[in-house]
Design a protein around this motif. Structure first.
Motif, mmCIF file in Angstrom:
data_model
loop_
_atom_site.group_PDB
_atom_site.id
_atom_site.type_symbol
_atom_site.label_atom_id
_atom_site.label_comp_id
_atom_site.label_asym_id
_atom_site.label_seq_id
_atom_site.Cartn_x
_atom_site.Cartn_y
_atom_site.Cartn_z
ATOM 1 N N TRP A 87 0.838 -1.210 0.000
ATOM 2 C CA TRP A 87 0.000 0.000 0.000
ATOM 3 C C TRP A 87 0.869 1.254 0.000
ATOM 4 O O TRP A 87 0.571 2.220 -0.694
ATOM 5 N N MET A 153 -6.080 -5.200 -2.633
ATOM 6 C CA MET A 153 -5.411 -3.894 -2.569
ATOM 7 C C MET A 153 -5.498 -3.170 -3.909
ATOM 8 O O MET A 153 -5.790 -1.975 -3.957
ATOM 9 N N THR A 193 -0.583 -3.300 5.459
ATOM 10 C CA THR A 193 0.109 -2.033 5.202
ATOM 11 C C THR A 193 0.907 -1.590 6.390
ATOM 12 O O THR A 193 0.751 -2.035 7.478
#
Length: 193
Positions: A87, A153, A193
């Motif tokens: 991320w 994601m 993340t």
């Protein structure tokens, strides 16, 4: 020999950009149905055959700048430092993409958005989004080995970008797009993340 190849590649890239730019400009001025491949080739100063060497259709030419931006984004994510999480790499790459490529103005984006509602472009756009999600997933898997999470994601990232652009357009550009998108990406809680 290398210089000749480099010049040739630069010329090809310039021709491709010229054709894509002419296609987009003409479609925004006359509507997609009001533009022919011949019109695009004439506006770019090339033959119909040259157009066909670069694009299979006028729709493909109109969407070429999006595809170029997609390729650049995937390359940026792939080039981020290995220690960054998936991320974090997406956010940093997006900031870099916006920093390196000038943003169009709000009016132009709104016109482009209307143009993209054309039926012949919708299927191509959907296909391009699926391909981008697949390509992003492939580079994210190198950082997030769980393919399901990497795919989630990529999909979440793309939805957040689309939402940011929509909010930016609705606000007539009152906020800076890069800052708005980064703020939205920061609000998304993503596993890993």
């Amino acid at each position: 020999m290398e210089t000749l190849t480099t010049r040739r590649e630069l010329k090809k890239a310039e021709t491709r950009r010229s054709l894509a730019g002419a296609a987009l400009r003409l479609a925004m001025e006359h509507g997609l149905d009001g533009v022919t491949v011949e019109d695009i080739a004439d506006a770019a100063g090339v033959s119909r055959r040259t157009f066909s060497n670069y694009f299979a259709s006028k729709e493909e030419a109109v969407l070429d700048s999006d595809r170029e931006r997609f390729r650049a984004l995937v390359a940026l994510v792939g080039a981020r430092p290995e220690h960054e999480g998936a991320w974090q790499a997406l956010r940093a790459s997006t900031a870099e993409l916006y920093r390196d490529r000038p943003l169009p103005d709000v009016e132009w984006m709104a016109q482009l958005r209307l143009l993209r509602r054309h039926p012949s472009l919708i299927a191509r756009q959907a296909g391009d989004q699926v391909a981008l999600e697949r390509d992003l997933t492939a580079v994210l898997v190198l950082r997030e080995p769980d393919e399901e999470v990497a795919r989630l994601m990529a999909a979440t990232f793309l939805a957040t970008i689309r939402t940011g652009i929509a909010l930016w357009l609705e606000g007539a550009g009152e906020q800076q797009l890069p800052e708005l998108v980064d703020r939205l990406l920061g609000r998304v809680a993503v596993q890993g993340t």
